[in-house]
Write an enzyme that holds these catalytic residues in place. Structure first.
Site, PDB file in Angstrom:
ATOM      1  N   TRP A 232       0.836  -1.205   0.000  1.00 18.61           N
ATOM      2  CA  TRP A 232       0.000   0.000   0.000  1.00 18.61           C
ATOM      3  C   TRP A 232       0.870   1.253   0.000  1.00 18.61           C
ATOM      4  O   TRP A 232       0.639   2.187  -0.779  1.00 18.61           O
ATOM      5  CB  TRP A 232      -0.919   0.027   1.222  1.00 18.61           C
ATOM      6  CG  TRP A 232      -1.842   1.222   1.234  1.00 18.61           C
ATOM      7  CD1 TRP A 232      -3.119   1.274   0.769  1.00 18.61           C
ATOM      8  CD2 TRP A 232      -1.533   2.547   1.708  1.00 18.61           C
ATOM      9  NE1 TRP A 232      -3.636   2.553   0.926  1.00 18.61           N
ATOM     10  CE2 TRP A 232      -2.694   3.356   1.487  1.00 18.61           C
ATOM     11  CE3 TRP A 232      -0.405   3.137   2.287  1.00 18.61           C
ATOM     12  CZ2 TRP A 232      -2.738   4.701   1.841  1.00 18.61           C
ATOM     13  CZ3 TRP A 232      -0.449   4.489   2.628  1.00 18.61           C
ATOM     14  CH2 TRP A 232      -1.612   5.250   2.411  1.00 18.61           C
ATOM     15  N   TYR A 236       1.057   3.998  -2.938  1.00 21.60           N
ATOM     16  CA  TYR A 236       0.667   5.386  -2.669  1.00 21.60           C
ATOM     17  C   TYR A 236       1.790   6.339  -3.074  1.00 21.60           C
ATOM     18  O   TYR A 236       1.538   7.397  -3.656  1.00 21.60           O
ATOM     19  CB  TYR A 236       0.330   5.553  -1.188  1.00 21.60           C
ATOM     20  CG  TYR A 236      -0.084   6.955  -0.814  1.00 21.60           C
ATOM     21  CD1 TYR A 236      -1.348   7.439  -1.138  1.00 21.60           C
ATOM     22  CD2 TYR A 236       0.793   7.815  -0.144  1.00 21.60           C
ATOM     23  CE1 TYR A 236      -1.733   8.730  -0.804  1.00 21.60           C
ATOM     24  CE2 TYR A 236       0.416   9.103   0.193  1.00 21.60           C
ATOM     25  CZ  TYR A 236      -0.849   9.552  -0.140  1.00 21.60           C
ATOM     26  OH  TYR A 236      -1.224  10.829   0.179  1.00 21.60           O
ATOM     27  N   ASP A 252      -6.915  -0.310   0.103  1.00 26.29           N
ATOM     28  CA  ASP A 252      -7.118   0.806   1.025  1.00 26.29           C
ATOM     29  C   ASP A 252      -8.498   0.690   1.675  1.00 26.29           C
ATOM     30  O   ASP A 252      -9.510   0.438   1.005  1.00 26.29           O
ATOM     31  CB  ASP A 252      -7.006   2.128   0.257  1.00 26.29           C
ATOM     32  CG  ASP A 252      -7.206   3.325   1.152  1.00 26.29           C
ATOM     33  OD1 ASP A 252      -6.232   3.753   1.800  1.00 26.29           O
ATOM     34  OD2 ASP A 252      -8.350   3.835   1.218  1.00 26.29           O
TER      35      ASP A 252
END
Length: 297
Positions: A232, A236, A252
């Site tokens: 993640w 990002y 998410d």
């Protein structure tokens, strides 16, 4: 790196397509503003930018036809570079019609695009800063992350302007690499992650200053090799730092909650949203939290 010399103020108009929703980008940035580095009040977002000639202060406000940037710097030859950084931060140069036409024609995303046309995908002023902020913000509230980061900036960031000591530069990789992670205001494991990330950047092992997507797999692997950085976080950072416009953050929690509320399936990674899946991610986020971002004005 403290600016002691006299700063001059330059107004720079940043034109953009009239359909771009700039205010929403400022709301997003304002909601994440770190005390000492950034402020957001009355729709005006202000932050410290460390440019080649030293720290500068840039304030951004929506005006007719684009954004007005008020740049206060002691080095006049930094103005163009700061303006370019700002355009990237606000995502002013990606064709909003291409994004909206592609995602708006999708039956799942069409209503979201219709309600928020021109939604942007914010970039980053400083890749290292964004990475540290992302690691610190894992598994805590937005308000909590801002508080922790404000404490880190107050303790380890240099005063930006000798005549205005309230503003600070975000700490450098070298500074945070030398910090005992147990002294950082966060759980020990996360403190070790921040210190390891800082050390890797300081040694040149991880590039966070304009990384190239041409070698995305190797760049992502360099991030995943650090403690406390998972898929993640790496994805990002690809969205914000590497400006990858085709990242769906399907794991998410907010994205999953928005998708469930709207009856949208994410399990296959939604190849039909390519090559604009980063914008799809922001649309799903905005569906649930745009009002929270806006409340920071």
């Amino acid at each position: 790196m403290v600016t002691h010399g006299r700063r001059r103020t330059v107004l720079r108009r940043l034109p953009c397509d009239s359909t771009i929703e700039v205010a929403a980008v400022l709301d997003f940035l304002g909601a994440h503003a770190v005390p000492g580095v950034e402020t957001y009040a009355g729709g005006v977002y202000t932050r410290v930018v460390v440019a080649r000639g030293g720290p500068a202060l840039v304030s951004l406000a929506v005006v007719e036809g684009g954004v007005e940037a008020t740049i206060r710097t002691a080095a006049g030859n930094d103005v163009d570079a700061i303006a370019a950084l700002t355009r990237s931060l606000l995502d002013l140069d990606t064709d909003p019609h291409a994004v909206d036409d592609a995602l708006g024609s999708n039956p799942d995303l069409g209503p979201l695009v219709a309600s928020r046309p021109g939604l942007r995908a914010p970039g980053s002023i400083d890749g290292f800063e964004t990475a540290v902020r992302t690691v610190v913000g894992q598994q805590i509230s937005l308000a909590g992350a801002r508080t922790v980061l404000g404490r880190i900036v107050a303790e380890h960031g240099e005063v930006a302007f000798g005549d205005d000591p309230g503003w600070r530069c975000f700490p450098t990789p070298e500074r945070l690499a030398a910090v005992d992670p147990s002294t950082l205001p966060m759980p020990r494991a996360r403190g070790r992650s921040v210190q390891a990330l800082s050390a890797a950047v300081a040694r040149g092992e991880v590039a966070l200053d304009g990384p190239s997507l041409d070698d995305r797999a190797a760049w992502r692997a360099s991030l995943l090799g650090l403690p406390g950085i998972g898929p993640w976080t790496a994805d990002y950072l690809a969205m914000r730092v590497a400006r990858d416009r085709d990242v769906l953050l399907g794991t998410d929690l907010v994205v999953k909650r928005a998708a469930a509320e709207l009856g949208i399936e994410l399990h296959d990674g939604r190849p039909d949203w390519a090559p604009w899946r980063t914008y799809a991610t922001y649309h799903l986020w905005a569906h649930l939290v745009a009002d929270q971002w806006r409340a920071q004005r």
